[in-house]
Design an enzyme around this catalytic site. Structure first.
Site, mmCIF file in Angstrom:
data_model
loop_
_atom_site.group_PDB
_atom_site.id
_atom_site.type_symbol
_atom_site.label_atom_id
_atom_site.label_comp_id
_atom_site.label_asym_id
_atom_site.label_seq_id
_atom_site.Cartn_x
_atom_site.Cartn_y
_atom_site.Cartn_z
ATOM 1 C CG ASN A 120 33.060 32.293 30.113
ATOM 2 O OD1 ASN A 120 31.910 32.698 29.991
ATOM 3 N ND2 ASN A 120 33.478 31.164 29.562
ATOM 4 C CG HIS A 130 39.781 33.486 26.813
ATOM 5 N ND1 HIS A 130 40.299 33.505 28.091
ATOM 6 C CD2 HIS A 130 38.740 32.619 26.836
ATOM 7 C CE1 HIS A 130 39.594 32.674 28.856
ATOM 8 N NE2 HIS A 130 38.645 32.138 28.126
ATOM 9 C CB VAL A 145 42.319 30.034 30.224
ATOM 10 C CG1 VAL A 145 43.698 30.563 29.832
ATOM 11 C CG2 VAL A 145 42.213 28.543 29.923
ATOM 12 C CG ASP A 204 37.911 26.333 22.847
ATOM 13 O OD1 ASP A 204 37.775 27.311 23.598
ATOM 14 O OD2 ASP A 204 37.987 25.153 23.272
ATOM 15 C CB ILE A 205 41.860 22.565 22.741
ATOM 16 C CG1 ILE A 205 42.654 21.318 22.399
ATOM 17 C CG2 ILE A 205 41.329 22.524 24.164
ATOM 18 C CD1 ILE A 205 43.946 21.190 23.191
ATOM 19 C CG HIS A 221 34.825 31.655 24.501
ATOM 20 N ND1 HIS A 221 35.212 30.332 24.517
ATOM 21 C CD2 HIS A 221 35.143 32.151 25.715
ATOM 22 C CE1 HIS A 221 35.730 30.042 25.707
ATOM 23 N NE2 HIS A 221 35.710 31.130 26.451
HETATM 24 P P1 AMP Z 1 37.094 29.957 29.677
HETATM 25 O O1 AMP Z 1 36.288 28.899 30.385
HETATM 26 O O2 AMP Z 1 36.284 31.113 29.198
HETATM 27 O O3 AMP Z 1 38.302 30.371 30.477
HETATM 28 O O4 AMP Z 1 37.589 29.280 28.341
HETATM 29 C C1 AMP Z 1 38.828 28.648 28.205
HETATM 30 C C2 AMP Z 1 38.795 27.954 26.877
HETATM 31 O O5 AMP Z 1 40.127 27.628 26.530
HETATM 32 C C3 AMP Z 1 37.987 26.643 26.875
HETATM 33 O O6 AMP Z 1 36.959 26.739 25.897
HETATM 34 C C4 AMP Z 1 39.041 25.601 26.506
HETATM 35 O O7 AMP Z 1 38.535 24.588 25.685
HETATM 36 C C5 AMP Z 1 40.108 26.431 25.816
HETATM 37 N N1 AMP Z 1 41.447 25.899 25.853
HETATM 38 C C6 AMP Z 1 42.130 25.448 26.941
HETATM 39 N N2 AMP Z 1 43.360 25.057 26.586
HETATM 40 C C7 AMP Z 1 43.465 25.257 25.245
HETATM 41 C C8 AMP Z 1 44.496 25.050 24.282
HETATM 42 N N3 AMP Z 1 45.699 24.540 24.628
HETATM 43 N N4 AMP Z 1 44.259 25.354 22.996
HETATM 44 C C9 AMP Z 1 43.062 25.866 22.637
HETATM 45 N N5 AMP Z 1 42.058 26.101 23.489
HETATM 46 C C10 AMP Z 1 42.255 25.796 24.789
#
Ligand code: AMP
Ligand code: ZN
Length: 125
Positions: free
Chosen positions: A98, A111, A107, A41-42, A113
């Site tokens: 989520n 996914h 996103v 995760d970024i 976590h």
């Molecule tokens: P969610 O809130 O469950 O949709 O989580 C989305 C996750 O994606 C968040 O924890 C972000 O930090 C992560 N994220 C967004 N863009 C990127 C990326 N380019 N590379 C890695 N993680 C990302």
């Protein structure tokens, strides 16, 4: 915002995780096979914070059908493998999916976590 591109409902063309799968934007992968990708995760919330995703674009759990059951099962096996490799299997970890606006999904590509490496507490939120 464009009503056809609400957060959590984006299409494949606009999907940041599909672009990561296609290597159009960089990531830090920790596992990959034909159907699953896992990457860091970024914006990590703990020492270990990995996202595990199906390569098939699904917006969320709400889009799952019976034909996806094998990949979802395999995602949990990959989570188990990664937790062991990353040294958090014994100390413990949390797996979070989520879903939708109230679920805090940002996103719109399903996914998982994988979060650990520190005590996370007993409260889910
Ligand atoms: P969610 O809130 O469950 O949709 O989580 C989305 C996750 O994606 C968040 O924890 C972000 O930090 C992560 N994220 C967004 N863009 C990127 C990326 N380019 N590379 C890695 N993680 C990302
Ligand atoms: Zn996608």
């Amino acid at each position: 915002m464009d009503d056809n591109n609400k957060e959590g409902e984006n299409n494949m063309q606009d999907c940041i995780f599909c672009k990561i799968i296609k290597k159009e934007i960089p990531s830090q992968p920790v596992y990959e096979d034909n159907e699953i990708l896992a990457f860091k995760d970024i914006n990590p919330v703990a020492p270990v914070h990995i996202l595990v995703i199906p390569k098939k674009h699904l917006n969320s759990i709400n889009d799952l059908s019976a034909q996806d059951s094998e990949v979802i099962g395999n995602i949990f096996l990959i989570i188990k493998k990664l937790a062991a490799e990353l040294g958090i299997a014994d100390t413990g970890y949390r797996v979070v999916v989520n879903t939708g606006a109230d679920g805090g999904q940002q996103v719109g590509h399903l996914h998982y976590h994988l979060i650990g490496g520190k005590p996370l507490g007993t409260k889910i939120c």
